[in-house]
Design an enzyme around this catalytic site. Structure first.
Site, PDB file in Angstrom:
ATOM      1  N   CYS A   1       0.863  -1.176   0.000  1.00 50.98           N
ATOM      2  CA  CYS A   1       0.000   0.000   0.000  1.00 50.98           C
ATOM      3  C   CYS A   1       0.902   1.230   0.000  1.00 50.98           C
ATOM      4  O   CYS A   1       2.078   1.145  -0.353  1.00 50.98           O
ATOM      5  CB  CYS A   1      -0.974  -0.015   1.176  1.00 50.98           C
ATOM      6  SG  CYS A   1      -0.192  -0.025   2.801  1.00 50.98           S
TER       7      CYS A   1
ATOM      8  N   ASN B   1       2.405   1.384   4.279  1.00 51.76           N
ATOM      9  CA  ASN B   1       2.718   0.124   4.963  1.00 51.76           C
ATOM     10  C   ASN B   1       2.449   0.207   6.472  1.00 51.76           C
ATOM     11  O   ASN B   1       3.139  -0.416   7.272  1.00 51.76           O
ATOM     12  CB  ASN B   1       4.163  -0.325   4.696  1.00 51.76           C
ATOM     13  CG  ASN B   1       4.468  -1.764   5.110  1.00 51.76           C
ATOM     14  OD1 ASN B   1       5.592  -2.094   5.466  1.00 51.76           O
ATOM     15  ND2 ASN B   1       3.478  -2.635   5.095  1.00 51.76           N
TER      16      ASN B   1
ATOM     17  N   CYS C   1      -1.241   0.708   7.384  1.00 52.02           N
ATOM     18  CA  CYS C   1      -2.678   0.432   7.546  1.00 52.02           C
ATOM     19  C   CYS C   1      -3.114  -0.817   6.771  1.00 52.02           C
ATOM     20  O   CYS C   1      -3.330  -1.872   7.357  1.00 52.02           O
ATOM     21  CB  CYS C   1      -3.522   1.628   7.099  1.00 52.02           C
ATOM     22  SG  CYS C   1      -3.230   3.125   8.066  1.00 52.02           S
ATOM     23  N   ARG C   2      -3.248  -0.682   5.457  1.00 52.56           N
ATOM     24  CA  ARG C   2      -3.865  -1.765   4.681  1.00 52.56           C
ATOM     25  C   ARG C   2      -2.952  -2.964   4.458  1.00 52.56           C
ATOM     26  O   ARG C   2      -3.364  -4.112   4.664  1.00 52.56           O
ATOM     27  CB  ARG C   2      -4.344  -1.228   3.328  1.00 52.56           C
ATOM     28  CG  ARG C   2      -5.499  -0.276   3.451  1.00 52.56           C
ATOM     29  CD  ARG C   2      -5.693   0.517   2.179  1.00 52.56           C
ATOM     30  NE  ARG C   2      -4.552   1.407   1.937  1.00 52.56           N
ATOM     31  CZ  ARG C   2      -4.364   2.116   0.824  1.00 52.56           C
ATOM     32  NH1 ARG C   2      -5.245   2.027  -0.153  1.00 52.56           N
ATOM     33  NH2 ARG C   2      -3.318   2.903   0.700  1.00 52.56           N
ATOM     34  N   SER C   3      -1.707  -2.740   4.005  1.00 51.62           N
ATOM     35  CA  SER C   3      -0.871  -3.906   3.688  1.00 51.62           C
ATOM     36  C   SER C   3      -0.442  -4.699   4.929  1.00 51.62           C
ATOM     37  O   SER C   3      -0.343  -5.926   4.838  1.00 51.62           O
ATOM     38  CB  SER C   3       0.310  -3.542   2.782  1.00 51.62           C
ATOM     39  OG  SER C   3       1.174  -2.602   3.372  1.00 51.62           O
TER      40      SER C   3
ATOM     41  N   ASP D   1      -8.239   3.681   1.185  1.00 55.58           N
ATOM     42  CA  ASP D   1      -7.270   4.105   2.186  1.00 55.58           C
ATOM     43  C   ASP D   1      -8.001   4.630   3.428  1.00 55.58           C
ATOM     44  O   ASP D   1      -8.711   5.629   3.346  1.00 55.58           O
ATOM     45  CB  ASP D   1      -6.410   5.209   1.562  1.00 55.58           C
ATOM     46  CG  ASP D   1      -5.270   5.641   2.469  1.00 55.58           C
ATOM     47  OD1 ASP D   1      -5.241   5.208   3.638  1.00 55.58           O
ATOM     48  OD2 ASP D   1      -4.424   6.404   1.992  1.00 55.58           O
TER      49      ASP D   1
HETATM   50  P1  4NP Z   1      -1.729   2.735   4.094  1.00 50.54           P
HETATM   51  O1  4NP Z   1      -2.339   4.097   4.688  1.00 50.54           O
HETATM   52  O2  4NP Z   1      -1.219   3.080   2.709  1.00 50.54           O
HETATM   53  O3  4NP Z   1      -2.886   1.821   4.072  1.00 50.54           O
HETATM   54  O4  4NP Z   1      -0.633   2.343   5.048  1.00 50.54           O
HETATM   55  C1  4NP Z   1      -1.632   5.307   4.691  1.00 50.54           C
HETATM   56  C2  4NP Z   1      -0.665   5.525   5.648  1.00 50.54           C
HETATM   57  C3  4NP Z   1       0.002   6.731   5.671  1.00 50.54           C
HETATM   58  C4  4NP Z   1      -0.287   7.708   4.743  1.00 50.54           C
HETATM   59  C5  4NP Z   1      -1.244   7.473   3.782  1.00 50.54           C
HETATM   60  C6  4NP Z   1      -1.914   6.269   3.762  1.00 50.54           C
HETATM   61  N1  4NP Z   1       0.367   8.954   4.785  1.00 50.54           N
HETATM   62  O5  4NP Z   1       0.042   9.845   4.008  1.00 50.54           O
HETATM   63  O6  4NP Z   1       1.280   9.119   5.630  1.00 50.54           O
END
Ligand code: 4NP
Length: 159
Positions: free
Chosen positions: A7, A10, A12-14, A123
């Site tokens: 994602c 790294n 939240c989702r992955s 997201d």
């Molecule tokens: P992820 O979520 O891609 O599912 O881990 C996010 C985590 C951090 C950010 C965006 C999405 N960020 O902008 O820092």
């Protein structure tokens, strides 16, 4: 079979996909020879534990992802993994760009590859608990389908 979930951050989702897929793979009898990891296309959160909301939603469903640490995808990943699954279309686009011509892996959209449903895992980072639950539901459905597909492949390959 070596599977990498990707994602943006790294955190939240992955990490959820890594944890849930590990559990589903074990349930499907797939653990032997299986390597599972996750990474982000970005490096903002490298070294960090998953987002507390992701840890919480996993825990509510009996899965512990608190030991994971974020890392950014590297060029070596495109040789070290067979299957690299992006959680949304942007991740897949970024992965394709980063891999350029030096890629041995299959890069695909997670839900599309697992269920045929060509759709993002949204997201949840700027959302609330309900958004994390929605991400978990999508990931659970995808991880279950992916484990079933790979278990079928493995038994065909060895039989
Ligand atoms: P992820 O979520 O891609 O599912 O881990 C996010 C985590 C951090 C950010 C965006 C999405 N960020 O902008 O820092």
């Amino acid at each position: 079979m070596r599977v990498l979930f990707v994602c943006l951050g790294n955190i939240c989702r992955s990490p959820l996909a890594e944890g849930v897929f590990r559990a589903e793979a074990a349930r499907a009898g797939l653990s032997e020879g299986l390597r599972v990891d996750s990474a982000g296309t970005g490096n903002w959160h490298a070294g960090e534990a998953p987002d507390a909301r992701a840890v919480a939603v996993a825990a509510r469903h009996g899965i512990n992802i608190s030991g994971q640490r974020a890392r950014q995808i590297s060029r070596g990943d495109f040789h070290a993994f067979d299957l690299i699954l992006g959680m949304d279309h942007r991740n897949v686009q970024d992965l394709t760009r980063i891999a350029a011509f030096d890629n041995k892996a299959t890069i695909d959209l997670f839900l599309g590859h697992a269920t045929g449903e060509t759709r993002d895992v949204a997201d949840p980072y700027y959302g609330d608990e309900a958004d994390f639950e929605a991400a978990y539901r999508d990931i659970k459905a995808g991880a279950t389908a992916l484990a079933t597909v790979l278990a079928g492949k493995t038994s065909r390959d060895s039989g």
